[in-house]
Scaffold this motif. Structure first.
Motif, mmCIF file in Angstrom:
data_model
loop_
_atom_site.group_PDB
_atom_site.id
_atom_site.type_symbol
_atom_site.label_atom_id
_atom_site.label_comp_id
_atom_site.label_asym_id
_atom_site.label_seq_id
_atom_site.Cartn_x
_atom_site.Cartn_y
_atom_site.Cartn_z
ATOM 1 N N PRO A 23 1.517 -0.503 -0.962
ATOM 2 C CA PRO A 23 2.946 -0.969 -0.718
ATOM 3 C C PRO A 23 3.443 -1.895 -1.874
ATOM 4 C CG PRO A 23 1.586 -2.317 0.640
ATOM 5 C CD PRO A 23 0.601 -1.321 0.006
ATOM 6 N N CYS A 81 -1.874 -7.440 -5.056
ATOM 7 C CA CYS A 81 -2.412 -7.007 -4.005
ATOM 8 C C CYS A 81 -2.308 -7.809 -2.903
ATOM 9 C CB CYS A 81 -4.107 -6.838 -4.287
ATOM 10 S SG CYS A 81 -4.984 -6.423 -2.622
ATOM 11 N N ILE A 82 -1.986 -7.348 -1.451
ATOM 12 C CA ILE A 82 -1.539 -8.097 -0.547
ATOM 13 C C ILE A 82 -2.810 -8.004 0.636
ATOM 14 C CG2 ILE A 82 0.833 -8.277 -0.804
ATOM 15 C CD1 ILE A 82 1.121 -6.297 1.310
ATOM 16 N N ASP A 83 -3.986 -7.337 0.054
ATOM 17 C CA ASP A 83 -4.929 -7.032 1.227
ATOM 18 C C ASP A 83 -4.553 -6.622 2.274
ATOM 19 O OD1 ASP A 83 -7.580 -8.379 -0.206
ATOM 20 O OD2 ASP A 83 -5.937 -9.893 -0.597
ATOM 21 N N CYS A 84 -3.455 -5.477 2.460
ATOM 22 C CA CYS A 84 -3.235 -4.780 3.532
ATOM 23 C C CYS A 84 -4.198 -3.870 4.053
ATOM 24 C CB CYS A 84 -1.761 -4.107 3.435
ATOM 25 S SG CYS A 84 -1.941 -2.895 2.127
ATOM 26 N N GLY A 85 -5.112 -3.459 3.215
ATOM 27 C CA GLY A 85 -6.236 -2.468 3.678
ATOM 28 C C GLY A 85 -5.820 -0.907 3.664
ATOM 29 N N CYS A 136 -5.436 0.942 1.364
ATOM 30 C CA CYS A 136 -6.364 1.999 0.418
ATOM 31 C C CYS A 136 -7.602 2.165 0.928
ATOM 32 C CB CYS A 136 -6.311 1.116 -1.201
ATOM 33 S SG CYS A 136 -6.881 -0.461 -0.881
HETATM 34 S S1 SF4 Z 1 -5.194 -3.416 -0.168
HETATM 35 FE FE1 SF4 Z 1 -4.837 -1.658 -1.538
HETATM 36 S S2 SF4 Z 1 -2.987 -0.601 -0.395
HETATM 37 FE FE2 SF4 Z 1 -3.089 -2.864 0.271
HETATM 38 S S3 SF4 Z 1 -1.812 -4.051 -1.728
HETATM 39 FE FE3 SF4 Z 1 -4.067 -4.249 -2.056
HETATM 40 S S4 SF4 Z 1 -4.686 -2.541 -3.322
HETATM 41 FE FE4 SF4 Z 1 -2.626 -2.358 -2.336
#
Ligand code: SF4
Ligand code: SF4
Length: 463
Positions: free
Chosen positions: A26, A44-48, A50
């Motif tokens: 995103p 990266c926001i660590d949304c998971g 990916c």
């Molecule tokens: S966790 Fe993955 S998909 Fe989510 S922001 Fe980070 S790199 Fe992008």
């Protein structure tokens, strides 16, 4: 440059460079170069997301191991309400909590209890009416990071109250210090997490220096041992301290339901959340009081570190909610009142606890800051020139957003080129154009070449 901790990381050996992940991210934080993905840290926001889409399991979340609890004298587990939905309904909530305790913890404190306290505090906030509409839940750390990097105009809409996990950790520590006379640094509080974003919010909190939580262990990592312990152990301490309100938080709409208002939106799935935030930015949700936004589809039950299918987990959770509500019916009070009374037994006044500034308040100590990810240069003049160059390059690219270059869109490639991280020929269409031009130039040059002489002509023998 600022450094960032991220729970979500890449296992380079497993990555095949398939580019599946780049379009789902995103915040356009992934690039594939030289057949390997790379995460741009500051984005990266660590949304998971990916982790979910990678067919080769090359993306993973770093969490703490269960062994880490051994470094503390008194160990407390903080189970996310999503944990209850992972097991067959024959396992009652107290059985699950006891199973968790038997993994080596001295106590268990339900995060659902912290969720009820946050519900109570948010209700008070809404009653006071002193906030920017719509109020946006701050319970999902990936959503808060998304606002930080992509929607800074919505920072003031966030509920500035600690998350249920933090509230639970603070209360669990206070209770232990009071009852067991151990010091703060001897107590280890571990969140049993369904998601990677929570791990990041513990290791690198956005609104303060240090989290009250000492570590995060994934639900996946404890699942089998917990199941085994539940089957073997007959231990039964009374560990349930939350009512139905708190358990509901595990699935979408659960938080909003507890607020007792009708004009709310509950949205799950990071791309749906983005659409709703765009609507708020356009001022089209003025009548909405509260937005519950969860990055994972299915809410915390759909977190990438859970074990069970989110829909099945949701159906199982209903039984726990019903059982908790039954207890409330018998006592003829709502769960918040019951748990508030439990707090009173520990000589804690809910209103003092939540709304005063006596050092134990759960309000954020400071507001979060915008984390710009699009800044092209620190120098404003250079930034304008770079933006100009970016637009020109972008206009020159085919606009297909095919992803074959390893960037999620043509504009992202243009930005990478301006930043010196890519070349125009990374675009296969531009590369083909370039090869065609080179072939033309070669054939033009060839036509200008003198005719090839044979050996006799070269020696002048033909004269
Ligand atoms: S966790 Fe993955 S998909 Fe989510 S922001 Fe980070 S790199 Fe992008
Ligand atoms: S989805 Fe991304 S991380 Fe997974 S193999 Fe493909 S390029 Fe690599």
């Amino acid at each position: 440059m600022e450094s960032y901790f991220h729970s979500v990381t890449l296992d380079e050996k497993k990555c095949k460079g398939c580019t599946n992940c780049i379009k789902r991210c995103p915040t356009e934080a992934i690039r594939v170069r030289k057949s390997k993905a790379r995460i741009i840290n500051e984005r990266c926001i660590d949304c998971g997301e990916c982790i979910r889409v990678c067919p080769y399991h090359a993306k993973k979340a770093i969490t703490d191991s269960l062994d880490m609890i051994k470094s503390f004298k008194y160990k407390i587990a903080l189970p996310a309400p999503a944990l209850y939905g992972q097991f067959d309904t024959k396992y009652a909530r107290n059985k699950i909590l006891n199973g968790l305790k038997s993994l080596g913890f001295d106590d268990v404190f339900e995060v659902a209890r912290g969720a009820e306290i946050v519900t109570y505090a948010t209700r008070k906030l809404i009653e006071k009416g002193d906030y920017k509409k719509p109020l946006i839940s701050s319970a999902c750390p990936a959503v808060v990071r998304l606002i930080q990097v992509r929607f800074p105009s919505l920072i003031d809409n966030l509920v500035k109250i600690e998350s249920p996990m933090e509230v639970s950790a603070i209360l669990a520590k206070r209770k232990t210090m009071k009852l067991h006379h151990v010091s703060d640094d001897e107590i280890g509080v571990f969140f049993i997490t369904p998601c990677a974003a929570k791990v990041t919010s513990i290791k690198a909190p956005y609104e303060k220096d240090k989290s009250a939580v000492d570590g995060a262990i994934s639900i996946r990592d404890v699942y089998l041992r917990l199941l085994n312990n539940m089957d073997k152990s007959n231990e039964s301490f009374e560990l349930e301290i939350s009512g139905a309100e708190g358990i509901k938080w595990a699935s979408p709409g659960g938080e909003a339901l507890g607020l007792g208002i009708d004009n709310y939106i509950a949205v799950d799935g990071i791309h749906n959340v983005i659409k709703i935030f765009e609507e708020i930015e356009k001022d089209r949700l003025k009548d909405v009081e509260f937005v519950e936004a969860l990055a994972c589809t299915g809410g915390c039950l759909g977190g990438p570190l859970t074990v069970e299918n989110a829909y099945l987990a949701k159906s199982r959770l209903k039984k726990h909610i019903k059982d908790a509500a039954k207890v409330n019916d018998v006592i003829k009070m709502d769960s918040l009142t019951i748990t508030a009374q439990k707090e009173m037994k520990n000589e804690i006044n809910m209103d003092d606890l939540l709304l005063s500034d006596n050092g134990i308040s759960f309000q954020w100590k400071e507001n979060i800051k915008h984390r710009p990810i699009m800044k092209l240069d620190e120098d404003i003049l250079k930034a304008i020139q770079k933006l100009d160059a970016l637009e020109k390059i972008n206009n020159n690219l085919p606009g297909l957003d095919c992803g074959a270059c390893g960037a999620p869109s043509c504009r992202a490639l243009a930005e990478d080129i301006v930043r010196g991280m890519a070349d125009e020929t990374d675009c296969i269409f531009k590369l083909r154009e370039r090869v065609r031009q080179l072939a033309l130039q070669m054939s033009e040059l060839e036509s200008k070449m003198p005719p090839v002489l044979d050996k006799e002509q070269a020696n002048g023998d033909g004269e």
